[in-house]
Design a protein around this motif. Sequence first.
Motif, short mmCIF file in Angstrom:
data_model
loop_
_atom_site.label_atom_id
_atom_site.label_comp_id
_atom_site.label_asym_id
_atom_site.label_seq_id
_atom_site.Cartn_x
_atom_site.Cartn_y
_atom_site.Cartn_z
N ASP A 298 0.83 -1.20 0.00
CA ASP A 298 0.00 0.00 0.00
C ASP A 298 0.87 1.25 0.00
O ASP A 298 0.49 2.27 -0.57
CB ASP A 298 -0.90 0.04 1.25
CG ASP A 298 -1.93 -1.06 1.25
OD1 ASP A 298 -2.45 -1.41 0.16
OD2 ASP A 298 -2.24 -1.58 2.34
N THR A 299 2.00 1.15 0.68
CA THR A 299 2.90 2.29 0.79
C THR A 299 4.34 1.80 0.81
O THR A 299 4.62 0.72 1.31
CB THR A 299 2.57 3.14 2.05
OG1 THR A 299 3.39 4.29 2.08
CG2 THR A 299 2.75 2.36 3.31
N ASP B 55 2.19 6.26 -1.48
CA ASP B 55 1.23 5.92 -0.42
C ASP B 55 -0.18 6.00 -0.97
O ASP B 55 -0.57 7.02 -1.56
CB ASP B 55 1.40 6.88 0.76
CG ASP B 55 0.66 6.42 2.01
OD1 ASP B 55 0.12 5.30 2.02
OD2 ASP B 55 0.63 7.18 2.99
N GLY C 54 3.58 10.69 3.56
CA GLY C 54 2.52 10.41 2.58
C GLY C 54 1.17 10.81 3.17
O GLY C 54 1.01 11.90 3.71
N GLN C 55 0.21 9.90 3.12
CA GLN C 55 -1.12 10.17 3.66
C GLN C 55 -1.06 10.21 5.19
O GLN C 55 -0.20 9.59 5.80
CB GLN C 55 -2.10 9.08 3.23
CG GLN C 55 -2.37 9.06 1.76
CD GLN C 55 -3.42 8.03 1.38
OE1 GLN C 55 -4.05 7.40 2.22
NE2 GLN C 55 -3.61 7.86 0.08
N SER D 101 -0.11 2.91 9.05
CA SER D 101 0.04 1.56 8.51
C SER D 101 -0.07 0.55 9.65
O SER D 101 0.23 0.86 10.80
CB SER D 101 1.40 1.41 7.83
OG SER D 101 1.50 2.31 6.75
#
Length: 177
Positions: A55-56, A74, A121-122, A126
Amino acid sequence: IISVETIERLYASNQKRVMRLQAINEFARRVSVLLDVPEVVELIGVAIKDALQADTYFFGLLDGEQLQMQLIFDGGEFYPSEGVPLEGSLSGWVIRNQESLFIADLRNDVDLEGVKMVLVGQNKTSLCWMGVPLHAMHVEGIIAVASYKPNDFNRTDLELLENLAQQAALVLDNAYH
């Protein structure tokens, strides 16, 4: 019926392994002739995407007491490069200890003294994380991948990431040299 299901699961597992090995081999083949750092960074991203479907992921190089993020992906998008402090981060732990780190479920407390979560990133945490050090004469850094699902990676994934990091460190070292 049980035999057929078992054979199908083994076949699917082997296909996944073959796909991952092909991604690493393709990375090694393409990167071995490069001396341009941005191209190497781009190929690292492609290899991670092809081999792990994370995902990232990010790739960063040590710059004093900061990690200069060369590549940040991300949640389906790329982010601009940025510097993040090493102190107290999972990445800082990996670089300081020159040791891979695999945390299958980040919902549990991370038992690493002085380490806290640092988001890039976002603004989303995680739940599964692994990072491996990049180390060569002229290169010091990290490659890390994460997932928003707990237990999304395993030790085989970590070994694959370690192999990728080894090759990337050597190529980057040649490029900087």
